[in-house]
Design an enzyme around this catalytic site. Structure first.
Site, short mmCIF file in Angstrom:
data_model
loop_
_atom_site.label_atom_id
_atom_site.label_comp_id
_atom_site.label_asym_id
_atom_site.label_seq_id
_atom_site.Cartn_x
_atom_site.Cartn_y
_atom_site.Cartn_z
CG HIS A 143 -21.96 -8.91 15.99
ND1 HIS A 143 -23.25 -9.38 15.94
CD2 HIS A 143 -22.05 -7.56 15.90
CE1 HIS A 143 -24.09 -8.36 15.81
NE2 HIS A 143 -23.37 -7.25 15.79
CE1 TYR B 224 -28.89 -17.87 15.70
CE2 TYR B 224 -27.25 -16.67 16.98
CZ TYR B 224 -27.73 -17.11 15.77
OH TYR B 224 -27.06 -16.79 14.61
N PRO C 293 -31.42 -21.81 8.53
CG PRO C 293 -33.12 -20.25 8.81
CD PRO C 293 -32.87 -21.64 8.35
CE LYS D 115 -21.76 -21.97 10.58
NZ LYS D 115 -20.58 -21.13 10.84
CE1 TYR E 73 -23.96 -17.91 15.37
CE2 TYR E 73 -22.26 -16.23 15.21
CZ TYR E 73 -23.58 -16.60 15.20
OH TYR E 73 -24.56 -15.63 15.03
#
Length: 391
Positions: free
Chosen positions: A72, A201, A293, A297, A385
């Protein structure tokens, strides 16, 4: 029995460390309270940072990840159904994440262990640590009612939040920092194609939702729920309806419904224990820290912990220098706290909090709108990220 390093716990931290040490010719024995089937079946994280991907490649455990993992180069945020894209690769100089479940990582680690001489003791009950403040620690346990003992030079506590390792540090030394969130994640795993090729998200006035995947034919979805709620409160149809509402009509139109074969409700917490080293004991992974979550991480921090720890132990055994050992806790914690900050921030801007009033909601919306319009804000999100550099 005798070894250089006793590793408590055969989760990601313990097994990655065992492979790193084996690669350098340092002996280790892994003690695990459960059996392989139990450890391998635990449904956990599925997004690997660049650091973790690079570590698996370094260990030569990347073949199946390269073949089956989903690369991704971006991710998506949604505010009340309106999607916007974060181009991770463009914002970070080509870095990306790989969707490859923790269960798959564990299978690769376990499958490769015998040929590499990685010794695992399964079903080790009543593990206890002794002499950690001396030069010759001892680990004891029982197996089928028989007492066992392992002498070692160091102990690596990789046995998770509820393990024995952190509890072995004196209360006068250990400092613990915690934030418990007033909600949980209802997770839903189904053999249906994902709604989008990248993670989404979603912040909705009814609460958070996440659209993710484990493969092109297996989807992992989450919705924020109350801690008092039960799985029986969430039949499949209710879950799908709520998920689609929170994702918004654009993405809901691409959701394929199907029967869940795994459901769970997980509470969210942030937790850090300091120091991560006392005497001959080192903590790594969930034994030392927990992150919500949001941002994925947990396993990635375990990978960076054991990378730092392996470097320190190799330095000690190869050259006799103790600088890496002495500095391990500070080095690891510097990265841990940055990940804690990002996970807390990402949770705070995507979730609905019980005390949230209209003012707080407008601030949240403004924050997400700022991210949508600002390349600098997107770069900061993207850098965190995909994983900060290993310093």
């Amino acid at each position: 029995m005798k070894t250089d390093i006793a590793i408590i716990g055969a989760g990601p931290a313990g097994m990655l460390l065992a492979h790193l040490l084996s690669q350098e010719g340092i002996s280790a024995v892994v003690l695990e309270r459960r059996d392989r089937a139990y450890v391998e079946a635990r449904v956990r994280a599925g997004v690997l940072e660049q650091v973790t991907v690079d570590l698996l490649r370094r260990l030569g455990l990347n073949a199946r990840m390269e073949r089956e993992g989903l690369v991704h180069g971006g991710t998506n945020l949604a505010l009340d159904g309106e999607l916007f894209h974060i181009d991770l690769a463009a914002l970070t100089g080509g870095r990306h994440v790989v969707v490859y479940g923790q269960q798959e990582v564990m299978k690769d680690l376990f499958d490769a262990a015998p040929a590499r001489g990685v010794e695992i003791v399964w079903n080790a009950e009543d593990v206890a640590l002794h002499g950690l403040d001396g030069d010759e620690p001892i680990v004891t346990w029982t197996a089928q009612g028989e007492a066992k003992q392992l002498a070692c030079r160091f102990v690596a506590g990789c046995d998770g939040f509820h393990g024995v390792s952190r509890a072995a540090i004196p209360a006068t030394v250990l400092r613990q920092f915690e934030r418990v969130y007033p909600f949980g994640w209802l997770g839903f795993l189904a053999d249906v194609p994902p709604a989008d090729e990248e993670l989404v998200y979603a912040n909705h006035e009814r609460g958070f939702a996440l659209a993710s995947m484990r493969s092109p034919t297996r989807s992992r979805y989450y919705v924020q729920c109350g801690l008092e709620e039960k799985l029986e409160d969430w039949p499949d149809e209710r879950f799908w309806d709520e998920l689609c509402l929170r994702l918004g009509p654009q993405l809901a139109a691409k959701v394929t419904r199907g029967a869940a074969f795994e459901k769970s409700i997980a509470p969210l917490r942030s937790f850090v224990a300091e120091p991560m080293r006392w005497g001959r004991l080192f903590l790594a992974g969930d034994a030392a820290h927990i992150v919500p979550p949001t941002g994925a991480k947990g396993m990635n921090l375990a990978a960076s912990d054991v990378t730092f720890l392996a470097e320190a132990l190799v330095e000690f055994f190869k050259s006799g220098k103790a600088g890496g050992i002495e500095g391990y806790s500070a080095r690891a914690l510097a990265r841990v706290w940055k990940a804690e900050r990002f996970s807390w921030w990402f949770t705070s801007v995507t979730h609905r909090f019980p005390e949230m009033d209209g003012f707080s909601r407008r601030l949240q919306m403004a924050e997400l709108d700022y991210i949508r319009q600002s390349e600098a804000a997107q770069r900061s999100l993207a850098e965190n990220y995909v994983g900060l550099p290993m310093l």
